[in-house]
Design an enzyme around this catalytic site. Sequence first.
Site, PDB file in Angstrom:
ATOM      1  CG  HIS A  99     -11.937  -8.283   5.561  1.00 16.81           C
ATOM      2  ND1 HIS A  99     -11.167  -8.909   6.505  1.00 16.81           N
ATOM      3  CD2 HIS A  99     -11.290  -8.423   4.546  1.00 16.81           C
ATOM      4  CE1 HIS A  99     -10.152  -9.814   5.794  1.00 16.81           C
ATOM      5  NE2 HIS A  99      -9.943  -9.304   4.612  1.00 16.81           N
ATOM      6  CD  GLU A 119      -1.539  -2.706   1.367  1.00 18.07           C
ATOM      7  OE1 GLU A 119      -0.520  -2.663   1.898  1.00 18.07           O
ATOM      8  OE2 GLU A 119      -2.339  -3.292   1.119  1.00 18.07           O
TER       9      GLU A 119
HETATM   10  C1  LIG Z   1      -2.063  -5.055   4.253  1.00 14.81           C
HETATM   11  C2  LIG Z   1      -2.786  -5.819   3.625  1.00 14.81           C
HETATM   12  N1  LIG Z   1      -3.095  -5.635   2.133  1.00 14.81           N
HETATM   13  C3  LIG Z   1      -3.958  -6.388   1.451  1.00 14.81           C
HETATM   14  C4  LIG Z   1      -4.660  -7.308   2.023  1.00 14.81           C
HETATM   15  C5  LIG Z   1      -5.817  -8.290   1.101  1.00 14.81           C
HETATM   16  N2  LIG Z   1      -5.248  -9.516   0.969  1.00 14.81           N
HETATM   17  C6  LIG Z   1      -5.572 -10.668   1.716  1.00 14.81           C
HETATM   18  S1  LIG Z   1      -4.549 -12.161   1.117  1.00 14.81           S
HETATM   19  C7  LIG Z   1      -4.128 -11.364  -0.079  1.00 14.81           C
HETATM   20  C8  LIG Z   1      -2.904 -11.937  -0.831  1.00 14.81           C
HETATM   21  C9  LIG Z   1      -1.774 -12.562  -0.133  1.00 14.81           C
HETATM   22  O1  LIG Z   1      -1.123 -13.257  -0.938  1.00 14.81           O
HETATM   23  P1  LIG Z   1       0.150 -14.089  -0.379  1.00 14.81           P
HETATM   24  O2  LIG Z   1       1.141 -13.190   0.349  1.00 14.81           O
HETATM   25  O3  LIG Z   1       0.908 -14.611  -1.479  1.00 14.81           O
HETATM   26  O4  LIG Z   1      -0.279 -15.275   0.510  1.00 14.81           O
HETATM   27  P2  LIG Z   1      -1.264 -16.355   0.031  1.00 14.81           P
HETATM   28  O5  LIG Z   1      -2.467 -16.067   0.250  1.00 14.81           O
HETATM   29  O6  LIG Z   1      -0.842 -16.881  -1.443  1.00 14.81           O
HETATM   30  O7  LIG Z   1      -1.085 -17.612   0.970  1.00 14.81           O
HETATM   31  C10 LIG Z   1      -4.176  -9.875   0.054  1.00 14.81           C
HETATM   32  C11 LIG Z   1      -4.006  -8.850  -1.032  1.00 14.81           C
HETATM   33  C12 LIG Z   1      -4.493  -7.638   3.363  1.00 14.81           C
HETATM   34  N3  LIG Z   1      -5.226  -8.775   4.181  1.00 14.81           N
HETATM   35  N4  LIG Z   1      -3.442  -6.738   3.990  1.00 14.81           N
END
Ligand SMILES: Cc1ncc(C[n+]2csc(CCOP(=O)(O)OP(=O)(O)O)c2C)c(N)n1
Lengths: 429, 335
Positions: free
Chosen positions: B126, B57
Amino acid sequence: MTAASRSNLNPLSLHVPEPRFRPGDTVDYTDLAISEAGAQPRPDETCEAAETHPLCTDLIRVLDDAGKAQGPWDPKLDPETLRRMLRTMALTRAFDDRMYRGQRQGKTSFYMKCTGEEATSVASAFALADDDMVFPSYRQQGVLIARNYPLVEMINQIYSNRADKLKGRQLPIMYSSRDHSFFTISGNLATQYPQAVGWAMASAIKGDTRIAAAWVGEGSTAEGDFHSALTFAAVYNAPVVLNVVNNQWAISSFSGFAGAERTTFAARAVGYGIAGLRVDGNDPLAVHAAVQWAANRARANMGPTLIEHFTYRAEGHSTSDDPSQYRSAHEREEWPLGDPVMRLKNHLIALGEWSDDQHAAMDADLMEQVKAATKEAEKNGILGHGLHHPFHTMFEDVFEELPWHLDDQAEQAIRERRIKWPTWKEYEK
Amino acid sequence: MNMIEAINNALDIMLDRDPDVIIMGEDVGYFGGVFRATAGLQKKYGKTRVFDTPISECGIIGAAVGMGAYGLRPVPEIQFADYIYPGLDQLISEAARLRYRSAGEFIAPMTVRSPFGGGIFGGQTHSQSPEALFTHVAGLKTVIPSNPHDAKGLLIAAIEDNDPVIFFEPKRIYNGPFSGFYDKPVEPWSKHPDSVVPEGYYSIPLGKARIAREGAAMTVLAYGTMVHVVASVCEEKGVDAEIIDLRTLVPLDIDTIVASVEKTGKCMIVHEATRTSGFGAELSALVQEHCFYHLEAPIERVTGFDTPYPHSLEWAYFPGPVRIGEAMDRLLKDS
Ligand SMILES: Cc1ncc(C[n+]2csc(CCOP(=O)(O)OP(=O)(O)O)c2C)c(N)n1
């Protein structure tokens, strides 16, 4: 240079990464460099960090295609430990399947599976001491299961029911258990990474022998917290194991959006001057060996290790996600590193320590175990069916002591409840 | 049109009209965003106009500052308002002050879109309503639409605005207005007059409130989801309240507020965010400053509680019909 003197230059253009396959595409993984099992050197745990740096772009693998363990990274686990590890991974999978269905049946609001990634948490947990503090992301339920946290408690949390130890406050799967040295999960990505480093620093300040371990998804390595954590870990030589679970996808964004086109995630260690390892995350023996190496190193006061677990997210991101919208269905089928549960199963069979029949019996047994736990938890209620914690608990734990304004607000909440349901009686323990 | 479609439509129009408009954010490209607000836009405008970003972000907002300095009009999306915090320094210390500290040499004409608010069983991360935080920062504008028609017009105005704008989308009403009676079915937007969204370009000026419902018994100041909750409570209880949908918190339409409170003599403020230092406190102070001699009763503030958003007890947290109704009763009694 003036603008006029640049007029004969080519215009600049923006690079926006693009995954190789989209829905409908045929998948071809022949480009993926997969190292030969057993071919990677295993430096001494007390080596200079730089000695590990070639391993940051290699891939540590132990199990070969025939299920045989190869090379210096073979952790040489006894068959009993291997069977326990297999059982824990299979239980994690059975649990995920049941909870996923529970969400679909409306018993809770949300669920996240770790299918295909069970080794990255379970084999890691087997390589750590039970009281090493873990700072998980949201896909490490396998660590909790490996530490024998009761399934019923997990389900109570998922259902946010009256027996939920977290009092219905957290989103499902965001467990916390101090007794199991399992740090409370945050929905904000990567925040646990610097915290793990801080915990490890505290352990060092106090002359403790416990270390910390943290997990983050490859997508989340783009957050500033990840980089702050590595800086602190490097500067203070913190006794911490920093895991990156590279499951290729961050919701709909492929790993290229976290920088995977240019280098590996393990190679982030090079720039910070700390040890780094890149392992086949679907090879439970390789994962165990790498985490054990890093844990021993940390305990020997040699500082942090960054481990990239190269794996694949076989299912959707969560119950709110539909992966068929953005990736080819063949990706999962064609994934060249196989399935971690099957690979460990085949290994045990190759050792003559397991059979298909035993495996089938185990799966049936685990299904029963999960089913029984689910039934037990449902007695305490499911989400939104009234069997939750008393209203007053909503105002507790904001601070150690309840200030006047929260006391007033608690009264308000209870008054509102009585107006809406005059016959309502608070469930009391 | 529902609210998502209206937002998508506004983005489409602005991408088409102005080649300097670009959209970026987590999952907004090929996939079209987790709420589908940017669906189809990458296909139509190409990968360098609508693209995914790393999960950073700070990177998203910081890059938008640089793009603004170049002359683009970035419309970054933060997937949930709860995740804006890692980008706060870029937003608060940088974007908000760029014009001021460079005496107008550099500006940050960005519109940060983000879904906010609760009522969807999203748990603590959320569900938050952090709008007050942004209204406290000098140099940021804060916009919150309450229906598809306004969402489109306000978003277009925000994108055209030369200052950084925070555009919070009340996600509880993406698909239909919410009455606050969570145990009753939600009507889709198609049954609601505010879902009639003119085709093509139009804008709604920032800083102009809307009288969502005329009335004489009291003035209710609300925004986003709460506009609908208050309206349904008025209907249910037969209260002749005047509801002002603020639409933008900064700049605030003080004239409309003052005129209404002078007419009704009573004021109630409703928001979903936590109470202490919430935007209601600012509104209450303003009304007191401007309308003291017209007030016939103490100002009522109806808000969320001062706790993080709880998962299982979210309906107990939400400032629903009972809490609003009680406050209305108190106001009506004082006359
Ligand atoms: C600070 C923040 N930004 C955005 C999100 C929304 N979000 C939740 S999970 C996710 C994807 C995460 O991907 P990754 O780190 O590769 O982990 P995976 O889900 O693949 O295990 C996002 C963008 C969040 N939870 N926290």
